[in-house]
Motif scaffolding. Structure first.
Motif, PDB file in Angstrom:
ATOM      1  N   HIS A   1       8.829 -12.864  -4.822  1.00  0.00           N
ATOM      2  CA  HIS A   1       7.790 -13.214  -3.846  1.00  0.00           C
ATOM      3  C   HIS A   1       7.907 -14.700  -3.526  1.00  0.00           C
ATOM      4  O   HIS A   1       8.721 -15.415  -4.108  1.00  0.00           O
ATOM      5  CB  HIS A   1       6.411 -12.834  -4.385  1.00  0.00           C
ATOM      6  CG  HIS A   1       6.082 -11.391  -4.166  1.00  0.00           C
ATOM      7  ND1 HIS A   1       5.162 -10.954  -3.238  1.00  0.00           N
ATOM      8  CD2 HIS A   1       6.571 -10.275  -4.748  1.00  0.00           C
ATOM      9  CE1 HIS A   1       5.095  -9.633  -3.258  1.00  0.00           C
ATOM     10  NE2 HIS A   1       5.938  -9.191  -4.174  1.00  0.00           N
TER      11      HIS A   1
ATOM     12  N   ASP B   1       5.317 -17.208  -3.273  1.00  0.00           N
ATOM     13  CA  ASP B   1       4.069 -17.962  -3.438  1.00  0.00           C
ATOM     14  C   ASP B   1       4.291 -19.470  -3.462  1.00  0.00           C
ATOM     15  O   ASP B   1       3.421 -20.233  -3.029  1.00  0.00           O
ATOM     16  CB  ASP B   1       3.372 -17.520  -4.726  1.00  0.00           C
ATOM     17  CG  ASP B   1       3.018 -16.042  -4.707  1.00  0.00           C
ATOM     18  OD1 ASP B   1       1.912 -15.704  -4.275  1.00  0.00           O
ATOM     19  OD2 ASP B   1       3.868 -15.224  -5.096  1.00  0.00           O
TER      20      ASP B   1
ATOM     21  N   ASN C   1       7.273 -11.254   0.698  1.00  0.00           N
ATOM     22  CA  ASN C   1       8.450 -10.954  -0.120  1.00  0.00           C
ATOM     23  C   ASN C   1       9.606 -11.844   0.315  1.00  0.00           C
ATOM     24  O   ASN C   1       9.534 -12.530   1.330  1.00  0.00           O
ATOM     25  CB  ASN C   1       8.866  -9.486   0.073  1.00  0.00           C
ATOM     26  CG  ASN C   1       7.884  -8.524  -0.534  1.00  0.00           C
ATOM     27  OD1 ASN C   1       6.801  -8.906  -0.962  1.00  0.00           O
ATOM     28  ND2 ASN C   1       8.248  -7.261  -0.586  1.00  0.00           N
TER      29      ASN C   1
ATOM     30  N   ASP D   1       5.874  -2.215   0.543  1.00  0.00           N
ATOM     31  CA  ASP D   1       5.265  -3.504   0.238  1.00  0.00           C
ATOM     32  C   ASP D   1       4.867  -4.229   1.520  1.00  0.00           C
ATOM     33  O   ASP D   1       3.788  -4.810   1.628  1.00  0.00           O
ATOM     34  CB  ASP D   1       6.258  -4.347  -0.570  1.00  0.00           C
ATOM     35  CG  ASP D   1       5.561  -5.393  -1.421  1.00  0.00           C
ATOM     36  OD1 ASP D   1       4.397  -5.688  -1.162  1.00  0.00           O
ATOM     37  OD2 ASP D   1       6.199  -5.904  -2.353  1.00  0.00           O
TER      38      ASP D   1
ATOM     39  N   GLN E   1       1.817  -2.373   3.306  1.00  0.00           N
ATOM     40  CA  GLN E   1       0.508  -2.509   2.683  1.00  0.00           C
ATOM     41  C   GLN E   1      -0.051  -3.920   2.833  1.00  0.00           C
ATOM     42  O   GLN E   1      -1.222  -4.153   2.528  1.00  0.00           O
ATOM     43  CB  GLN E   1       0.582  -2.135   1.201  1.00  0.00           C
ATOM     44  CG  GLN E   1       1.277  -3.144   0.310  1.00  0.00           C
ATOM     45  CD  GLN E   1       1.411  -2.661  -1.127  1.00  0.00           C
ATOM     46  OE1 GLN E   1       1.582  -1.472  -1.380  1.00  0.00           O
ATOM     47  NE2 GLN E   1       1.323  -3.578  -2.077  1.00  0.00           N
ATOM     48  N   ALA E   2       0.780  -4.852   3.294  1.00  0.00           N
ATOM     49  CA  ALA E   2       0.327  -6.226   3.504  1.00  0.00           C
ATOM     50  C   ALA E   2      -0.124  -6.478   4.942  1.00  0.00           C
ATOM     51  O   ALA E   2      -0.532  -7.597   5.270  1.00  0.00           O
ATOM     52  CB  ALA E   2       1.451  -7.197   3.140  1.00  0.00           C
TER      53      ALA E   2
ATOM     54  N   ASN F   1       8.027 -10.557   5.382  1.00  0.00           N
ATOM     55  CA  ASN F   1       6.689  -9.978   5.357  1.00  0.00           C
ATOM     56  C   ASN F   1       6.363  -9.509   3.936  1.00  0.00           C
ATOM     57  O   ASN F   1       7.253  -9.236   3.145  1.00  0.00           O
ATOM     58  CB  ASN F   1       6.608  -8.804   6.338  1.00  0.00           C
ATOM     59  CG  ASN F   1       5.221  -8.200   6.389  1.00  0.00           C
ATOM     60  OD1 ASN F   1       4.225  -8.910   6.281  1.00  0.00           O
ATOM     61  ND2 ASN F   1       5.148  -6.892   6.543  1.00  0.00           N
ATOM     62  N   GLY F   2       5.092  -9.393   3.627  1.00  0.00           N
ATOM     63  CA  GLY F   2       4.667  -8.951   2.306  1.00  0.00           C
ATOM     64  C   GLY F   2       3.362  -9.609   1.919  1.00  0.00           C
ATOM     65  O   GLY F   2       2.831 -10.461   2.639  1.00  0.00           O
ATOM     66  N   GLU F   3       2.836  -9.208   0.780  1.00  0.00           N
ATOM     67  CA  GLU F   3       1.533  -9.717   0.363  1.00  0.00           C
ATOM     68  C   GLU F   3       1.552 -11.226   0.134  1.00  0.00           C
ATOM     69  O   GLU F   3       2.568 -11.801  -0.229  1.00  0.00           O
ATOM     70  CB  GLU F   3       1.091  -9.000  -0.912  1.00  0.00           C
ATOM     71  CG  GLU F   3       0.838  -7.511  -0.700  1.00  0.00           C
ATOM     72  CD  GLU F   3       0.607  -6.786  -2.005  1.00  0.00           C
ATOM     73  OE1 GLU F   3      -0.482  -6.238  -2.177  1.00  0.00           O
ATOM     74  OE2 GLU F   3       1.530  -6.773  -2.846  1.00  0.00           O
ATOM     75  N   ARG F   4       0.382 -11.831   0.351  1.00  0.00           N
ATOM     76  CA  ARG F   4       0.197 -13.282   0.206  1.00  0.00           C
ATOM     77  C   ARG F   4       1.205 -14.026   1.081  1.00  0.00           C
ATOM     78  O   ARG F   4       1.171 -13.887   2.298  1.00  0.00           O
ATOM     79  CB  ARG F   4       0.289 -13.689  -1.278  1.00  0.00           C
ATOM     80  CG  ARG F   4      -0.709 -12.940  -2.182  1.00  0.00           C
ATOM     81  CD  ARG F   4      -0.618 -13.381  -3.630  1.00  0.00           C
ATOM     82  NE  ARG F   4       0.723 -13.378  -4.159  1.00  0.00           N
ATOM     83  CZ  ARG F   4       1.379 -12.273  -4.561  1.00  0.00           C
ATOM     84  NH1 ARG F   4       0.797 -11.085  -4.492  1.00  0.00           N
ATOM     85  NH2 ARG F   4       2.607 -12.370  -5.035  1.00  0.00           N
TER      86      ARG F   4
END
Length: 551
Positions: free
Chosen positions: A246, A248, A280, A40, A43-44, A274-277
Motif C-alpha cells: 500500500h 500510506d 495500492n 481491492d 471496494q475503495a 487505486n485502492g483504500e486510503r
C-alpha cells in the motif's frame, strides 16, 4: 501538530539482516502480475462498479495482458457473487487467464467463494487473516496460537472444498494480513503451518502474499522483511512470494521494486494506484519503470489514453494530470529551457545512428504509449524560443534559424501575457503570419518579376506594390538575392544589407513549398523576414519584402 512527535509516535524498528543482498541486485525480468482493481480497488470506490463497468474493466485488464485477476469478494454480497458467476457461466474468462477471489478464514465465506467459481477452468482462492499485534490484541482479542489456528483451519477448508469441485484446477494463496507490522518470526510460523496443510509442490506452488497492509516504514525495511522471509521459509521452490504494497507513506512503488530485488516473485496492485486510503501499488508506473530500464513488463500500455479513459469511466476517479507516464501533462514542457533541451534532444535522436532513447526530460518515448509529440511542448508566458520553434516545426514544417526564433518568441510571450492563458497552435500561427506579414495584407508586396542569368551575372526586373502605387525595380548581382537587394535599395532609396539567408523545403512532392528566412540591416536597423511559396525564388523575394514591411 506536536512540537515533539516522539511523544506520540515511535520509529519503526529496523531488521537484523547484516548480510542483506538486495541493495546490489537489479530487476531483470517482470514479476507475475495480479490486478486487484476489481476487488481491492472496487471496494475503495465511492460508488462501486456496477455489472457493466465490471465487465468493461475486466475486458480492459485482459487486453492489457494481465494473466491473474482478482475479480471480487464473492461472499461480500449478491452483486459480487452474481458477477463472478456470470463471468464463469458466459465463458468470458480466456483460457490463459486465471481469476482469483478473496475470502476471510471462515467456513461459510470460503464455501461461498468456491460456489462462485464452480466450473471455471482454473482459479486461485485467496485466504487471509491478520497476524500483527495490534489486530490480535485490539480486533480479535486472541493470542498467537489463536491467530495461527484461524489460518490452519481456513487452509483445511480450502483442501476440503477443492475436492468437491475436481473439474477446476485450484490454486491457493495465503496472506498473513498486516505482515509488514507483524513479528517476522510469527508471520513465518503461521505461513509454515499453512504450508503443512496445503502441501504445495514446485508444479503446484502455494502463493504466500506478504502485504504492507498499512505502509509503516521506509521501503528498505520492507525489502529487509521480504529478504529475511525468503531466506527462512521452507520449500522455497514450492511457494510464490507475492507482494501487496500500500502507499500510506507515498513509497509503495519503491517498496515493490526493492521487494522484488529482495526475492519476491509476484506483485499485486491496481492500475494508477487505486485502492483504500492512499491506494495500492500502481501497476502502470511500476511496469513502465521496468520498461524504461529495458525490461519487458509483459503488459501493454501502448494506448495509454484509452486505458485512462476506461479507468476513469469505471472508477469515477480522475487520473491526475501529473500522474507518472499516464497524466495529460507528464510529457509536456512549458518552461523555455526545458523546451529547448527537448527540441535539441529530438533533433539529436533523428541524427544519431543509435536506437537507444536519449532525450532530455523525457525518460520514455511518448510514442511508445500512443502519445502524440504535439503534446510534448506547449506554449504559455513561461515558454522560450525552443518551444515556439518546436510548435512551428511540428505543425507547419518551419525550421526557424536561431536568431529568428529569439526574435519571434518575444512576440509570442507578449501575446501570452496579453491573453493570460496557454496559447493554442493556431494562436501562434496567426501571430507568426501577422508578425512577418504573411497574411496578404502587407504594405509592400511582390508583383510580377523576371530574372535573367548570364554566367555569374543575375538581372532582376519586376514590380513591387507599395502604399503609393506600383514601383518598378531593376537590379544586378551575383545571385537572385543580391540582385533583389540592389533593385530594392535603388528603387526605395534605403540601404539594405543581407546578414543571413536560409531556405528549406516544406513537405515533399508536388505539394512541397519553400520557406525562406532573411536577417537584414535596413538603414543600420536589424530586421527579419519570412517568405513561404511554392517557388523558392518567389519565397526568397517575399522574405525580403517581409523584412521591409517590418522596417
Amino acid at each position: 501538530m506536536l512540537k515533539d512527535p516522539s511523544q506520540k509516535y515511535r520509529p519503526f524498528p529496523t531488521i537484523d539482516l547484516p548480510d542483506r543482498q538486495w541493495p546490489s541486485r537489479q530487476i531483470t525480468k517482470a514479476p507475475r502480475w495480479l490486478s486487484t482493481d476489481m476487488r481491492d480497488g472496487n471496494q475503495a470506490l465511492i460508488d462501486p462498479m456496477n455489472a457493466e463497468k465490471k465487465q468493461r474493466y475486466f475486458d480492459l485488464l485482459v487486453q492489457i495482458g494481465l494473466k491473474e485477476i482478482e475479480v471480487g469478494f464473492p461472499s461480500a454480497g449478491e452483486t459480487e457473487f452474481s458477477f463472478i458467476r456470470g463471468l464463469v457461466d458466459s465463458g468470458s474468462i480466456p483460457e490463459d487467464v486465471t481469476v482469483q477471489v478473496l475470502t476471510q478464514s471462515r467456513r461459510d465465506l470460503i464455501e461461498r467463494s468456491f460456489e462462485s467459481l464452480a466450473g471455471v477452468h482454473r482459479a486461485i482462492v485467496h485466504l487471509y487473516n491478520a497476524v500483527s499485534p495490534a489486530w490480535r490484541e485490539i480486533v480479535f482479542g486472541l493470542d498467537q496460537a489463536g491467530v495461527r489456528d484461524i489460518a490452519v483451519q481456513g487452509a483445511q477448508i480450502l483442501i476440503e472444498q477443492a475436492a468437491r469441485y475436481p473439474e477446476t484446477d485450484w490454486r491457493f494463496e495465503y496472506s498473513p494480513e498486516t505482515f509488514s507490522t507483524a513479528e517476522l518470526d510469527f508471520s513465518l510460523e503461521v505461513c509454515e503451518a499453512v504450508i503443512e496443510v496445503i502441501q504445495p509442490t514446485p508444479e503446484k506452488p502455494l502463493i504466500l502474499n506478504l502485504p504492507a497492509t498499512v505502509e509503516a516504514a521506509t521501503p528498505n525495511i520492507y525489502a529487509d522483511q521480504i529478504e529475511w522471509f525468503c531466506k527462512h521459509i521452507s520449500r522455497r521452490d514450492s511457494v510464490i512470494i507475492s507482494l501487496h504494497p500500500h502507499n500510506d507513506r507515498g513509497s509503495g512503488i519503491a517498496a515493490a521494486e526493492l521487494g522484488l530485488m529482495a526475492g519476491a516473485d509476484r506483485i499485486e496492485g491496481c492500475l494508477f494506484g487505486n485502492g483504500e486510503r492512499t491506494g495500492n501499488v500502481d501497476l502502470v508506473t511500476l511496469a513502465l519503470n521496468m520498461y524504461t530500464q529495458g525490461v519487458d513488463p509483459g503488459l501493454d500500455f501502448s494506448d495509454m489514453d484509452a486505458i485512462v479513459k476506461t479507468a476513469e469511466h469505471c472508477n469515477q476517479l480522475p487520473v491526475p494530470a501529473r500522474h507518472p507516464y499516464a497524466g495529460e501533462l507528464v510529457f509536456t514542457a512549458f518552461s523555455g529551457s526545458h523546451q529547448d533541451a527537448i527540441k535539441k534532444g529530438f533533433s539529436d535522436q533523428e541524427k544519431r545512428n543509435d536506437p537507444h532513447w536519449r532525450v532530455p526530460y523525457l525518460p520514455i518515448d511518448p510514442a511508445d504509449l500512443g502519445r502524440d509529440y504535439e503534446a510534448v511542448i506547449r506554449v504559455n508566458s513561461q515558454s522560450g524560443k525552443g518551444g515556439v520553434a518546436w510548435v512551428l516545426q511540428q505543425d507547419y514544417g518551419l525550421r526557424l534559424p536561431k536568431k529568428l526564433q529569439a526574435h519571434f518568441s518575444r512576440a509570442v510571450q507578449k501575446l501570452a501575457d496579453d491573453l493570460g492563458r496557454e496559447l493554442r497552435t493556431d494562436d501562434i500561427w496567426q501571430c507568426f503570419k501577422t508578425h512577418y506579414h504573411l497574411n496578404g495584407e502587407s504594405a509592400w508586396r511582390l508583383g510580377d518579376y523576371k530574372e535573367q542569368r548570364t554566367g555569374n551575372d543575375y538581372m532582376l526586373t519586376g514590380t513591387v506594390i507599395s502604399p503609393k502605387g506600383d514601383i518598378t525595380i531593376s537590379g544586378r548581382g551575383n545571385g537572385l538575392i543580391s540582385s533583389a537587394v540592389h533593385a530594392l535599395s535603388e528603387a526605395l532609396e534605403h540601404e539594405i544589407d543581407i546578414i543571413d539567408y536560409r531556405e528549406h523545403a516544406i513537405g515533399h512532392g508536388a505539394d512541397a513549398k519553400a520557406a525562406a528566412y532573411v536577417e537584414v540591416l535596413i538603414d543600420d536597423q536589424r530586421h527579419f523576414g519570412v517568405g513561404i511559396n511554392a517557388d523558392v525564388a518567389t519565397a526568397s523575394l517575399e522574405a525580403l519584402l517581409s523584412a521591409l514591411n517590418s522596417a
